[in-house]
Design an enzyme around this catalytic site. Structure first.
Site: not given
Length: 431
Positions: A324-325, A412
């Site tokens: 996180e940090h 398609e």
């Protein structure tokens, strides 16, 4: 607390064990949360009242906090706290203002007009925890990006155990421009925001951290509303050389350890003697730290020190951990930063403690945890915006590209798709 050396034969399996460490709550709360959400959805305010009375020992006549009550509580804050909130709001707003994107519009070589417009969400709910995690800074970090994005209705829920609340939380809500506040917490607050009640209009997205019940509630209401993320325990990884003051680094590690017993603090260094000095400093600080019980549990059970041959060796380890940090307490932090691919936020140099980012650095402190920085980013203005694209074909443009669309639709096996274009092409031929 784990000590690893990259030179050890058993380093790889031990490091992988650290990477796979699951620190989230192990108790399965999904059934309990499902019941709470179902009751709130079916019974509205009555269910919210019952759960608030049971869990928070608080039963107000109305959960809506009046402007007078908010002002009265906010006035209890000291001038110093008010000034700090204003400074934080100014810096956070300045950074997030610069994130606002520009619309796109152009005409291509076929004559088709194409574009993309950014549109703010109409209404957002912000969950603000009570108890140990009652943080006014989180109000600013969640509400200000929404306001800057252009969200018109910002609704905040915050529990009031025994009818009490941190005045700074309400002061922060005033500063950030929150439009409605309700004294509700837990999964019942998430349910009220997602489904609405007789007195609470539902929102389009819910952001903000909470306990295991709140996280599970956000998981379950996703799809009915948007959510920011499922927040896990806090994390910090510090890359530091021997030139640092070991006490400074110890404080940095404990700054996240004190959040939660499941938080994780990791040091990577190229000096074994420095590593031992930091470990000793952590232990010394813990003897007098008011949050010692929580921080000590986190450090002992989830903390780690990794000793590398050189700082370049820290990068692949860091990218695997995706913390996180990340603090880069080295001489040339930009050199290492340029190689980091998986992290929530970076704090460069010896004079940028992560705590600055928690409060008033500018970038958001709501960041990906539990290795989700591999694919996710921190909260931003973009979380409160939608992208709407558009196309405009004139007659000439449709004639240039239309037949290829018919061909693809027929390939398609979708004849109505093909027909919707072909009928126009035929109409143009008949004109």
């Amino acid at each position: 607390m784990l000590v690893l050396k990259t030179t050890d034969k058993e380093f790889s399996p031990r490091f992988q064990s650290l990477v796979s460490d699951r620190r989230e709550a192990t108790v399965d709360v999904s059934g309990t949360v499902r019941d709470i959400l179902a009751h709130v959805k079916a019974r509205g305010d009555a269910a919210v009242q019952e759960y608030t009375s049971r869990f928070d020992h608080y039963r107000p006549h109305s959960h809506h906090l009046s402007a007078a009550f908010i002002a009265e509580q906010a006035a209890k804050c000291s001038d110093e706290v008010k000034a700090a909130l204003e400074l934080a709001a100014e810096r956070i707003s300045s950074f997030h203002q610069k994130q606002l994107p520009q619309d796109i519009g152009y005409t291509d070589t076929a004559g088709v007009k194409l574009g993309l417009n950014w549109v703010a969400l109409s209404q957002v709910g912000i969950y603000v925890p009570g108890g140990r995690a009652s943080y006014p800074s989180s109000v600013l970090m969640n509400a200000l990006p929404a306001k800057i994005a252009g969200v018109e209705r910002i609704v905040m829920t915050v529990p009031m155990p025994h009818g009490e609340i941190n005045p700074a939380v309400l002061a922060a809500a005033q500063v950030a421009g929150v439009t409605e506040i309700y004294s509700i917490g837990g999964a019942q607050a998430v349910g009220a925001l997602a489904y609405g009640t007789e007195t609470i209009t539902p929102v389009d997205k819910i952001v903000g951290p909470g306990n295991a019940y709140v996280a599970e509630a956000k998981r379950q209401v996703f799809g009915t509303v948007g959510i920011d993320s499922i927040a896990g325990p806090s994390e910090i990884l510090v890359v530091a050389d021997r030139q640092n003051n070991p006490e400074w680094i110890a404080w940095d590690l404990l700054s996240q350890a004190e959040h939660d017993p499941s938080a994780q603090s990791i040091l990577i260094t190229d000096s074994e003697s420095f590593a031992q000095q930091v470990i000793a400093a952590v232990e010394q600080i813990l003897t007098t730290l008011p949050s010692q019980k929580v921080a000590s549990s986190s450090w002992q059970n989830h903390g780690a020190v990794i000793i590398v041959r050189d700082l370049a060796e820290s990068i692949p380890l860091l990218n695997q951990l995706a913390p996180e940090h990340v603090e880069l307490c080295v001489d040339n932090p930009q050199l290492l930063a340029s190689q980091i691919k998986c992290a929530g936020s970076l704090f460069l140099g010896r004079y940028t403690p992560e705590a600055i980012g928690d409060y008033l650095g500018g970038p958001n402190h709501v960041l990906p945890t539990s290795r989700s920085a591999r694919f996710a980013s921190g909260l931003s203005v973009y979380d409160f915006l939608k992208r709407i694209t558009y196309l405009e074909c004139n007659q000439a443009a449709l004639q240039k590209i239309g037949q290829s669309a018919v061909t693809l639709a027929e390939t398609e096996g979708l004849p109505a798709h093909a027909g919707s274009v072909a009928v126009r092409l035929q109409g143009l031929k008949d004109m």
